[in-house]
Design an enzyme around this catalytic site. Structure first.
Site, PDB file in Angstrom:
ATOM      1  N   SER A 166     -36.923 -14.115  82.374  1.00 55.79           N
ATOM      2  CA  SER A 166     -37.876 -13.907  81.338  1.00 55.79           C
ATOM      3  C   SER A 166     -37.192 -13.703  79.888  1.00 55.79           C
ATOM      4  CB  SER A 166     -38.616 -12.464  81.691  1.00 55.79           C
ATOM      5  OG  SER A 166     -39.555 -12.695  82.616  1.00 55.79           O
ATOM      6  N   SER A 195     -33.804  -6.718  85.523  1.00 50.19           N
ATOM      7  CA  SER A 195     -33.875  -5.635  86.044  1.00 50.19           C
ATOM      8  C   SER A 195     -32.270  -5.345  86.513  1.00 50.19           C
ATOM      9  CB  SER A 195     -34.710  -5.729  87.656  1.00 50.19           C
ATOM     10  OG  SER A 195     -36.012  -5.871  87.246  1.00 50.19           O
ATOM     11  N   GLU A 212     -40.059 -14.825  96.188  1.00 46.82           N
ATOM     12  CA  GLU A 212     -40.051 -13.477  95.897  1.00 46.82           C
ATOM     13  C   GLU A 212     -41.529 -12.915  96.125  1.00 46.82           C
ATOM     14  OE1 GLU A 212     -39.721 -12.983  91.509  1.00 46.82           O
ATOM     15  OE2 GLU A 212     -39.553 -10.894  91.690  1.00 46.82           O
TER      16      GLU A 212
END
Lengths: 329, 425
Positions: B170, B202, B285
């Site tokens: 992202s 993350s 995912e």
């Protein structure tokens, strides 16, 4: 419907057969419908061989229900297939498989029994029984000193029927049935109430799913073809999202209400179906605009059937069972 | 293993069927086809996966530090190193990388084996993995798209928790619209030179590597000219800035790439076909990442029920409703694992599961904090422990309808692929 791969062809065959019979049933009353389904060998799909049935697993009953939902025939057929599978009285079960009797079902567990030698005497009121006005027998659980038995009650003996003014679905011809001390011999009761209820909840969940899926399919077609502001309604995100949410709920129900799934899922399947199906159909009606508010679009009929069945089979005991089985232990 | 056990029971129920009876309802005389050839293999799965589940249950029972369990009286939030050591111990006990091939450090099991272990992990209120991106996303991509050197180099280290990984996809202007990525990687001899900015990365503050999605050609062709590249996070020119989240943690990061040079040997899959790789990530995912979620959800519902001290009809209905939601998420995971093992397409199952889980779990988290209310004088310690747990879950749950594709992205995919609704011309 999710099903083991090696059954797919056979289920499809049964489904086609049921759809063909259903197509021939338009305008017939419940008894005539049952006779046609019996002729095709469909009512005894799950009944024991000793009653003239085929002893097939529940997937087949579910496939039949999926196939006949579009014709709105399901109430008597669903109840008959379930009764044929569990009816303790072999003679009544045979008559069911042959389409000679109409057996209604009550899931609410409000009847009680007392022992009288080898017999039991049944009293109480079964409320809001679909086809209770004209049925020959009632299949219902009875409480005998805390033990739940499945009983076949003769509706021609020591019984009063009080027709229900059913504004939701007048075609169900429901009645409250008051049983006043009917004596049942041992072959009219069996220790099968839990399994019968479990299968009944599962089939009811699939029945509700079939109705809602049909409505969703109709609505997806409608919004894809109906033009407003120069483009199909389905272009608008609010419409797409509303239908996508409904699709997610129905796919979730499909997984939960798998006849091949664990028995413990059956209460969950029915409770979830009762929770999501009416709002899904209502959403479909809304997306049809003014036409959804008319009898010219059959969505209302599916909603009537769904609402009436959910009222007749309370979710309260199932919710309590879910807490006991899944959470509290 | 409920699904497979049921299949076996179903087969057994057919033992007495005779073909003639089926013909009566329109089924051909030969009746039901023989059970599938893999039936023996299915029985084997049942046995071996049941044994795997039993091993997992016993090992976890014997080895879980009491202060790890968020529903226990001794709970204390474990630190990063503790969790990392714990995950290494899980691996050494055969409870991680279950479905990876042995030659890459895995256990050589199946997705059903992975699910069997995930169920046992989910049933306990254990800490979240600090390397789920490495183990469940990057690992899956490297297995699918990586070359032999990459698989042998990175996968065993991920499994052993030697390396934590992050995923740099992202960007500030490329969130749900991921194809709008502008971070560039320019070929320079045998190297890539990378410039740009990523966000929501993350674990980048603690990771050794990230898997980067970068534009390697003309941006006009949105879905082409994107490439997946392995980037060591200690490479010169990289700046990581943690972003403090509403749950008090700082897992998310901004990562800045200022003319970072990395070898082209770190390219995963074909140059210019990173979009396809990225999509395979998201499919994984949504479908197989954190397969324990349904069982953890059930654990949370049980915990709330145990401490809430309510038994009214309305409370029971709501609790039962959340138990049903947890069961639905479990059924999705079981169906997905079975399909992966049978090599059947997953269709939109990952999107459906992700949507159901995130929305239901968010509702549950709100219900939990409303049920427990604020601290009361003299309340049992168990209630205070539960309140801490559910407050943390509540804040974290706000991210669940955003991560791995927002609920709106999931609904768009369902509208397109499940309902096939007409789109604008």
């Amino acid at each position: 419907m999710t099903s083991p791969g090696h059954l797919t062809d056979e289920l499809a065959e049964v489904s086609r057969s049921a759809a063909a019979v259903a197509a021939a049933c338009e305008g017939l009353d419940a008894r005539a419908v049952l006779a046609l389904f019996a002729q095709a060998g469909l009512l005894g799909a799950g009944a024991p061989g000793s009653c003239g049935g085929l002893d097939l697993p529940l997937e087949f009953d579910a496939a039949i229900i999926d196939a006949i939902a579009p014709k709105l025939l399901d109430d008597p057929v669903l109840d008959a297939m379930l009764a044929a599978r569990y009816c303790p009285d072999v003679d009544v079960a045979r008559a069911l498989v042959d389409g000679r009797v109409l057996v209604a079902s009550s899931f609410d567990g409000a009847l009680t029994a007392t022992a009288a030698g080898a017999d039991v005497i049944v009293t109480g009121t079964a409320r809001d029984v679909a086809h209770g006005v004209s049925a020959d027998f009632l299949l219902a659980p009875v409480d005998l000193d805390g033990r739940e038995l499945l009983a076949v009650i003769d509706l021609g003996d020591k019984v009063t029927r009080r027709p229900v003014l059913d504004g939701l679905d007048p075609e169900r011809r429901a009645a409250h049935i008051v049983v006043k001390g009917q004596t049942l011999p041992p072959h009219r009761v069996a220790d099968a109430a839990a399994d019968w209820r479990g299968d009944g909840l599962l089939l009811s969940a699939r029945w509700l799913l079939a109705h809602a899926s049909l409505c969703l399919g109709m609505t997806a077609d409608f919004v894809s073809s109906r033009q407003q502001f120069g483009q199909p309604l389905s272009v608008f995100q609010s419409v797409r999202f509303a239908l996508a949410s409904a699709a997610e709920e129905l796919r979730s129900l499909d997984l939960l209400a798998s006849p091949a799934g664990p028995r413990a899922d059956r209460c969950a399947a029915y409770c979830y179906a009762a929770q999501i199906v009416p709002p899904v159909i209502e959403r479909c009606m809304h997306l049809h605009g003014g036409m959804g508010y008319t009898e010219e679009v059959p969505l209302h009929a599916h909603l009537r059937r769904a609402r009436a069945r959910i009222l007749a089979i309370s979710t309260e005991p199932a919710f309590a069972e879910i807490v006991d089985a899944m959470i509290a232990h | 293993m409920e699904v497979l056990l049921c299949f076996v029971e179903l087969d057994a129920s057919y033992a007495g069927n005779e073909n003639g009876r089926l013909a009566r309802i329109g089924i051909p005389e030969q009746g039901l086809r023989s059970p599938p050839k893999q039936r023996g293999a299915m029985n084997h799965f049942v046995e071996s996966e049941a044994a795997r589940a039993e091993h997992a249950a016993r090992w976890l029972e014997a080895n879980t530090p009491p202060h790890f369990l968020a529903d226990g009286a001794q709970f204390r939030e474990p630190g990063l190193d503790e969790v990392r050591q714990w995950e290494r111990a899980l691996y050494e006990a055969g409870l991680a990388a279950v479905s990876w091939p042995v030659e890459y450090g895995g256990q050589g099991g199946t997705m059903l084996g992975h699910l069997a272990v995930s169920k046992e992990i989910g049933r306990r209120a254990l800490p979240e993995s600090v390397n789920s991106i490495g183990k469940e996303i990057v690992g899956a991509i490297l297995l699918g798209l990586g070359n032999e050197v990459q698989k042998c180099t990175y996968l065993p280290r991920i499994a052993r928790m030697d390396d934590i990984w992050s995923q740099a996809f992202s960007e500030p202007q490329a969130g749900s619209d991921l194809a709008a990525v502008t971070t560039t990687a320019r070929a320079d001899g045998a190297d890539w030179r990378i410039s740009g900015q990523k966000i929501w990365t993350s674990y980048a503050d603690r990771a050794s590597f990230c898997l980067l999605l970068a534009r390697t050609g003309d941006p006009v062709q949105r879905y082409k000219n994107l490439t997946l590249i392995i980037v060591p996070l200690d490479a010169p020119g990289i700046t990581v800035r943690p972003i403090r989240q509403i749950d008090g943690s700082a897992e998310f990061n901004e990562v800045f790439f200022d003319d970072v040079v990395v070898p082209m040997s770190g390219t995963v899959g074909e140059i210019g076909r990173g979009w396809q790789g990225a999509m395979s990530v998201l499919t994984v995912e949504r479908a197989t990442n954190r397969m324990y979620r349904g069982w953890r959800f059930e654990n949370e519902v049980r915990h709330l029920y145990a401490v809430a001290g309510h038994d009214g009809v309305d409370f029971q209905r709501k609790i039962a409703g959340f138990a049903i939601d947890a069961r639905i998420v479990q059924r999705y995971a079981e169906e997905i694992a079975a399909r992966v093992c049978d090599d059947r397409p997953l269709e939109t199952l990952g999107n459906l599961m992700k949507l159901h889980w995130s929305e239901a779990h968010q509702r549950f988290a709100s219900f939990a904090i409303e049920t427990l209310g604020s601290e009361r004088p003299g309340e049992p310690a168990t209630v205070a422990t539960a309140r801490r747990r559910f407050e943390a879950i509540y804040w974290r749950s706000r991210s669940e309808t955003l991560i791995a594709g927002t609920s709106e992205v999931q609904r768009s995919i369902i509208a397109d692929r499940e309902l096939r609704l007409a789109r604008a011309a």
